[in-house]
Design a protein around this motif. Sequence first.
Motif, PDB file in Angstrom:
ATOM      1  N   UNK A   1       0.834  -1.197   0.000  1.00 17.06           N
ATOM      2  CA  UNK A   1       0.000   0.000   0.000  1.00 17.06           C
ATOM      3  C   UNK A   1       0.871   1.250   0.000  1.00 17.06           C
ATOM      4  N   UNK A   2       0.451   2.250  -0.755  1.00 17.56           N
ATOM      5  CA  UNK A   2       1.176   3.529  -0.778  1.00 17.56           C
ATOM      6  C   UNK A   2       0.597   4.547   0.205  1.00 17.56           C
ATOM      7  N   UNK A   3      -0.421   4.134   0.957  1.00 19.30           N
ATOM      8  CA  UNK A   3      -1.047   5.067   1.892  1.00 19.30           C
ATOM      9  C   UNK A   3      -0.980   4.586   3.345  1.00 19.30           C
ATOM     10  N   UNK A   4      -0.781   3.308   3.547  1.00 21.19           N
ATOM     11  CA  UNK A   4      -0.735   2.746   4.899  1.00 21.19           C
ATOM     12  C   UNK A   4       0.680   2.225   5.158  1.00 21.19           C
ATOM     13  N   UNK A   5       1.444   2.980   5.918  1.00 20.62           N
ATOM     14  CA  UNK A   5       2.859   2.634   6.146  1.00 20.62           C
ATOM     15  C   UNK A   5       3.032   1.288   6.834  1.00 20.62           C
ATOM     16  N   UNK A   6       2.287   1.033   7.873  1.00 18.14           N
ATOM     17  CA  UNK A   6       2.451  -0.214   8.624  1.00 18.14           C
ATOM     18  C   UNK A   6       2.070  -1.422   7.774  1.00 18.14           C
ATOM     19  N   UNK A   7       0.991  -1.268   7.009  1.00 16.30           N
ATOM     20  CA  UNK A   7       0.589  -2.356   6.125  1.00 16.30           C
ATOM     21  C   UNK A   7       1.642  -2.598   5.050  1.00 16.30           C
TER      22      UNK A   7
END
Length: 306
Positions: free
Chosen positions: A273-279
Motif C-alpha cells: 500500500x502507498x497510503x498505509x505505512x504499517x501495512x
Amino acid sequence: MLNNMEENYLAKWLNNELSEEEVAKFKATKEYTSYKKIVDATNSMEAPTFDMAKAKRDLYKRKEANETKVLTLNPYKKYLRIAAVIAVIVGISYFYNAPTNEIVNTQYAERAAVILPDDSEVQLNADSQISYQKKNWKENRNIDLKGEAFFKVAKGERFTVSTDMGMVTVLGTQFNVENREGIFEVSCYEGLVSVLYNQKETKLSAGQSLVVINGQLKTSELANGHQPSWLQDESTFKSIPLKFVLDEFQRQFNMEVETKDLDLEQLFSGSFSNTDKNLALQSISAPSGLKYKIEGEKVLFYAETP
C-alpha cells in the motif's frame, strides 16, 4: 643649448653670410667643431633624385584613397548602427520567442497531474520530473522524463518520451514509463508503443511490458488492469530485486531506509500500500522473511535470524 649669438652665426654660416670677423668669432666657439663635422658629412651625401611626375601620381592616389575613405566612412558607421539595432531586435525577439521548458517536479510522498497543451494527460509518481516545450507542442510532442509517469496520449503527431536509458514513441495510447537508477520499464495499456533501447526497437501492444534491470532486458505480460497499480495507491512488483522495492517504499513514504545483512538482489513479487505505512512494511517483510525496526522517520530492514 645655443645662445642667440650662436644661433644667428650658425644660420648665417650655413648660408655663407658671415663676415670674416664673424667667422673668426664663430670658429672660436666650442660647438663649431661639431657643426663642421656634420656639415662635412652631409656634403658627401648625394641627394636622391626626385621624380615630379611620380610624386604627383602618388599624391593623387593618396587623395583618392582618402576621399574613398571619407565617402565610405559614414555609410559604414550607418551600417554599424543598423547592424547594432538589428542585433538588439533579434536578441529581444529570441528572448521572448525562444522555446522554454515547462518543468513539473514531485518530491517524496507526492504526486502530480499534468494536462498538456493537446489535452494529453500525465500522472507523475513520487520523486519524478517531466520537462517539455509548450511552444509548438502539437508539432513537437516530446517529453523528457526522470522517474515514473503514466501517459494518456491524445491522438495526433508522434508523441515521444525521452529518458537517459531509452526512448518511447507512440501516436496516441496509454502507457507507463519508469526510469530510475538501474531500472527502465515501459508498460502499454492501450494501442501500440515503440521502445528504443540500446539501438534496438521493441514494439509493445496493449497488455505487454518491457523491463531493463541492470542492463538485462525482458518482456512480460501485464496483470489485468487498464492503469498502473500506483494510480490506485499500490506499488506492484513481479520478480524485481528487493533493492528497487525498498527504494520505492522510501519514495512513497518519505522515510529513510537502511538495511543490514540483506541480499538486496533477491527477487520480490507482490505489492504494498502507498497510503498505509504499517501495512506496507508488513507486505514487504513477510514474503521476504525480513524484520524491520522504525526509529522516527527511519526504518531498518534486517534479516530474520534462524
